[in-house]
Design a protein around this motif. Structure first.
Motif: not given
Length: 507
Positions: A136-141, A143-154, A253-260
């Protein structure tokens, strides 16, 4: 107890100076029993012959033991702290201090093996194995923080990584993340290590036994990989992907990126994965070289999954899904339809036929209105055109409104003008809004207002193809065209040119 210096001096006098125990006790002013213990024990240890009474902890020792055993078996988020256990036992009449309680608790925990630190082994990564998880990470949409989910594979052997962002962790996102990772790696790992994700695990049994979700079993049988699931609260069993989740959060995602949009964000994440692939090295070898040595299953087809729900079309031509609304054509009002939910799109199906398709919306109280679904109904209810929300939200160029007004005036009827204008709007589905707008502008300049005029121009522009082609320079020379210098030519001259062209074609 005597000090270490005294202990050392007693043994020196006895073994080096050969003095008796009585003489040593008299010289040092201590009891002969103390001297005897120092001589008999090579190390300075104090052994209690009689166990002392425990006036504070004695009566509560069994109770403290019971509370500690019970607390150790509770889930991590429900375990009590030592301070809380102390407060509870004080309510039962315990009079000891907090330090006395913790001393007794440590002795009991050591005896029972509670809070024993776990040992770990270094493992050699296997070729063709992969670890996967969500973070779980947070982005800015807006001017408000929004939680999104990132799928990670290694990949465990080559260390190559893949990351993709989603609005949730449900089954369609989980499967899309895996298939996207397979595409990125160029093959299917033979073994994949998961956490106990809900899209995959229905129930956790003892040990490594799991009851899997039926949809996950279908997905696994399609790609034929082996699945392995970590023990509950055993994140160390997939430490590579756990570290990747932290790396993604701290570096992407730090600093929080602007979500489009998710499309733009996932393109950026994919590019970062390509950069890591090119620059990454492990044990002196590049990731690009190591991934060639991976043991993959062949990737032949892509598994397409959609979560299916049933819904009934309401009187406003809308279906309700996840607190949002999507439009369907008018003739399906009141009918039950199937909604096929993909990661980023929604398809509405009636009796096996796709009747509507929308971009999937995330959030609450949003509407996706396709104007072409409402045009047949608006033609019947022409007076509702001006106030129809779907028309106001369409955002048509200004020329449409002007042409609509002029068409009404030309026909001397608002309703007839609106109906004919709606027929023009229907043409935008085939010819696009921009192309029709150019035609309307041309016709408006010529004061020509009708559906037939618009249709005629569109057909001419798209279907008219000139049958004659320009003659080449060689043919023009062979016809002696350069000899004719006058602007006036007789019909016989034209006939002579046509005859020569016919002869040339016969040759």
């Amino acid at each position: 107890m005597i000090e270490m210096v005294q202990y050392n001096y007693i043994r020196f006098l006895y073994f080096n100076k050969h003095k008796s125990q009585r003489a040593i006790a008299k010289e040092m002013g201590i009891h002969r029993a103390t001297v005897k213990r120092a001589i008999e024990n090579p190390e300075q240890k104090y052994h209690m012959n009689v166990e002392r009474d425990k006036p504070v902890n004695g009566d509560f020792e069994k109770r403290i033991k019971h509370l500690l055993e019970y607390n150790s078996n509770q889930p991590k988020n429900q375990k009590l702290t030592k301070r809380r256990i102390y407060e509870l036992i004080c309510e039962e009449g315990y009079k000891g201090s907090y330090s006395s309680f913790t001393y007794q608790a440590r002795k009991i925990e050591e005896k029972l093996g509670i809070n024993q630190k776990e040992g770990f082994l270094k493992l050699v990564p296997l070729r063709g194995s992969m670890q996967a998880d969500f973070g779980e990470v947070y982005v800015m949409q807006d001017k408000m923080p929004r939680k999104i989910h990132v799928f990670c594979a290694k990949l465990c052997y080559s260390k190559v990584e893949f990351v993709k962002a989603y609005p949730g962790e449900s089954t369609e996102f989980f499967f899309d993340g895996l298939t996207s990772a397979f595409d990125f790696f160029g093959g299917v790992p033979k073994k994949i290590i998961f956490d106990n994700l809900k899209p995959a695990v229905k129930e956790v049994l003892t040990g490594r036994e799991r009851i899997l979700q039926e949809e996950f079993v279908k997905f696994q049988s399609f790609y034929c990989f082996e699945s392995e699931f970590c023990g509950p609260a055993k994140g160390n069993e997939k430490g590579m992907v756990e570290n990747l989740v932290k790396y993604v959060e701290n570096n992407y995602f730090l600093p929080r990126v602007e979500f489009k949009s998710f499309d733009i964000l996932n393109l950026e994440l994919k590019e970062k994965c390509h950069q890591r692939l090119k620059k990454g090295r492990y044990e002196g070898e590049s990731w690009e070289k190591r991934i060639l040595d991976e043991d993959f299953l062949p990737l032949k087809e892509r598994y397409v999954y959609a979560r299916i729900k049933e819904a009934k079309v309401d009187t406003y031509q809308l279906i309700h899904l996840e607190k949002n609304r999507y439009s369907v054509p008018t003739n399906y009002v009141g009918k039950k339809v199937e909604i096929h939910i993909y990661p980023f799109k929604v398809k509405v199906i009636y009796k096996g036929e796709v009747i509507a398709e929308h971009e999937r919306m995330f959030g609450k109280n949003k509407e996706s209105l396709n104007p072409y679904h409402f045009l047949p109904l608006l033609r019947k209810k022409a007076r509702a055109y001006e106030q129809a929300k779907v028309i106001q939200d369409w955002g048509l160029p200004q020329i449409y409104e002007k042409y609509h007004k002029m068409l009404q005036a030309h026909l001397n009827s608002d309703s007839k003008g609106t109906r004919e204008f709606i027929d023009i709007l229907k043409l935008t589905q085939q010819y696009t809004v921009e192309v029709v707008a150019k035609v309307l502008k041309e016709l408006d300049e010529k004061n020509r207002y009708s559906y037939q005029e618009v249709l005629s121009v569109l057909r001419y522009q798209t279907q008219h193809k000139p049958k004659t082609e320009l003659l080449s320079e060689e043919k023009l020379k062979s016809l002696d065209v350069d000899k004719h210098t006058t602007t006036y030519m007789s019909l016989s001259t034209y006939n002579e040119l046509l005859r020569k062209v016919g002869c040339e074609n016969e040759r």
